[in-house]
Enzyme design. Structure first.
Site, PDB file in Angstrom:
ATOM      1  N   LYS A   1      21.776  77.983  16.249  1.00 32.88           N
ATOM      2  CA  LYS A   1      20.706  77.207  16.870  1.00 32.88           C
ATOM      3  C   LYS A   1      20.205  77.907  18.127  1.00 32.88           C
ATOM      4  CE  LYS A   1      22.380  72.575  15.542  1.00 32.88           C
ATOM      5  NZ  LYS A   1      21.226  72.131  14.758  1.00 32.88           N
TER       6      LYS A   1
ATOM      7  N   ARG B   1      26.168  67.851   5.651  1.00 35.54           N
ATOM      8  CA  ARG B   1      26.172  67.452   4.248  1.00 35.54           C
ATOM      9  C   ARG B   1      27.315  68.108   3.471  1.00 35.54           C
ATOM     10  NH1 ARG B   1      20.152  69.696   3.553  1.00 35.54           N
ATOM     11  NH2 ARG B   1      20.201  69.096   5.749  1.00 35.54           N
TER      12      ARG B   1
END
Ligand code: BES
Ligand code: ZN
Ligand code: ZN
Length: 485
Positions: free
Chosen positions: A266, A340
């Protein structure tokens, strides 16, 4: 904070400050005469969350009277009162330590007692555990709140305990969520859960890396392998003696103690906020505490996959293909879509444990924040009856939720030639493709997915709540279990 329920009119309450409600537009019947004058002069507006403090009001035993604007009568409900109670606590904090809430005839019900108890406790919380010195002293918490009703019956007393249990659990969730990532790694998160379970009388178990390997949790392990901190799969069980037959709720929460993005790293700006990527897991831990105290008639298992997503030398790479617990293979096209991956294995594991209904919650996608902002959590489901129960619970709990689509068409975006499924679905509808990915791992089990990336954290303080973690969607979890009949 001490909470007491008593029977008393507002004027007779003996506290450093007494809080009375006043609505907008029409005066409430029991506003005492000296205060009515301030309404006429415009100093009391009754506008929602508008507070006016008066000293030495004639006829009142308390030294201070805080008139809390309740807003328009047709918009007034338990959710509004919860905010009002939090707002009053935050208004009075630092000035006094013992306050009383006078619930007038219009707000004298069990539901409203619960709302005041809950709102007051939530408003009293501060994210300042690690602050030292003067600033902390100035934000001295309120030590006692008395709630005055006409008749403190058993229904109202039980409601007070419900509000207390939910808010204290939410504050535990917030305490854990706000911890910095150097002090809260997966092992520490598991320790919090263990301590909670021991105190609450729940059974607790934690799976370590070896156990996960034996079971075949390749998706979870793939995320964990870039960190020097070992992963943990936290399992908390509530099993009442008189449990409803055939129902076993499974609550699953994302526990990424820090999300750097991994090799798909990020940007630096704002990365510090990714310490709250375990807020879903913390909400499940808190929910289990409240459930242990409030004892619904349904079996509940809480599961929190905990990992740190780091770009270490052994980190997984974009292009890696992992085999999940369900047996399905996953091509990891972006290591930042890690939530996920760990949820895929946790959901499959919940099914192996025999859960009949699943609700997962996660700070899963930035896309849900684009779609719904910081107002509503996104909700996806494969089962309408369970969705209905969830939405009803959320409404009662005062947590905003919005039902989002999960049509099969979204599955197209997750196709890859190299594995059964890819972990990202391209630029558009990112929150929906993330939900579609999870759906693959719950099979036919009724399931609801709640993306709280926009709602688990306040970037700025509200009048009724400090900046930082909110505890969402803990209250909905607890209410869902309590409502199960
Ligand atoms: N933890 C983030 C999601 C997130 C974003 C939470 C903002 C809170 C605030 C998640 O793991 C993530 O990085 N998701 C990616 C997915 C993408 C790579 C498909 C995202 O949303 O950008
Ligand atoms: Zn991520
Ligand atoms: Zn994440």
């Amino acid at each position: 904070m001490e909470l007491t329920l008593i029977s008393s009119p507002a004027a007779a309450l003996d506290a450093e400050a007494v809080v009375v409600l006043e609505s907008e537009g029409s005066k409430r019947a029991d506003l005492e005469k000296p205060l009515a004058a301030f309404y006429d002069s415009g100093e009391i507006t009754g506008k929602f969350l508008d507070f006016a403090l008066f000293h030495g009001v004639e006829g009142y035993k308390a030294r201070r009277v805080l008139v809390a604007g309740a807003g328009k009568p047709d918009k007034f409900d338990a959710a509004a009162l919860r905010k009002l109670a939090g707002g009053a606590v935050r208004f009075l904090k630092g000035k006094v330590t013992a306050i009383a809430f006078a619930l007038d005839a219009a707000a004298d019900s069990a539901e409203y007692v619960a709302a005041v108890a809950e709102g007051a406790l939530l408003g009293n919380w501060e994210p300042d555990r690690l602050k030292t010195g003067k600033e902390k002293e100035e934000s001295k918490p309120i030590a006692s709140v008395t709630i005055a009703v006409a008749k403190p019956d058993t229904e109202r007393t039980a409601a007070l305990e419900r509000g207390r249990a939910i808010a204290e659990a939410a504050n535990l969730t917030r305490d854990i969520s706000v911890e910095p990532p150097n002090l809260l790694q997966p092992t520490a998160l598991a320790d919090h859960a263990r301590r909670m379970c021991e105190a609450a009388g729940l059974s607790f178990d934690v799976l370590d890396r070896d156990r996960m390997r034996q079971l075949g949790m390749g998706a979870l392990l793939g995320v964990a392998q870039g960190s020097a901190e070992p992963p943990a799969l936290i399992i908390m069980r509530y099993q009442p003696a008189d449990a409803l037959p055939g129902v076993h709720l499974g609550f699953v929460g994302k526990g990424v103690t820090f999300d750097t993005g991994g090799i798909s790293i990020k940007p630096a700006e704002g990365m510090e906020k990714m310490k709250y990527d375990m807020a879903g897991g913390a909400a499940v831990i808190g929910a289990m505490q409240a459930i242990a105290r409030l004892k619904p008639r349904v079996a509940v298992t809480g599961i929190v996959p905990a990992v740190e997503n780091m770009p270490g030398g052994r980190a997984q790479r974009p292009g890696d293909i992992v085999t999940s617990l369900s047996g399905k293979t996953i091509e990891v096209l972006n290591t930042d879509a890690e939530g996920r991956l760990i949820l895929a294995d946790a959901l499959a594991y919940a099914r192996q444990l025999g859960c009949t209904h699943l609700v997962d919650t996660a700070t899963l996608t930035g896309a849900v924040v684009v779609a719904l902002g910081h107002v509503s959590s996104g909700v996806w489901t494969n089962n309408d009856p369970l969705l209905q129960r969830w939405m009803e619970a959320a409404k009662q709990a005062g947590e905003r939720m919005w039902h989002m689509p999960l049509d099969d068409d979204y599955r197209e975006q997750l196709k890859t030639v190299y594995a059964d499924i890819a972990n990202i679905g391209g630029r558009w509808g990112g929150a929906c493709t993330a939900a579609m990915f999870l759906k693959e791992f719950v099979d036919e089990t009724p399931w609801v997915h709640v993306d709280v990336a926009g709602t688990a954290w306040l970037d700025d303080a509200k009048p009724f709540m400090a900046k930082g973690p909110t505890g969402a969607p803990l209250a909905s979890f607890v209410t869902l279990a309590l409502n199960w009949k």
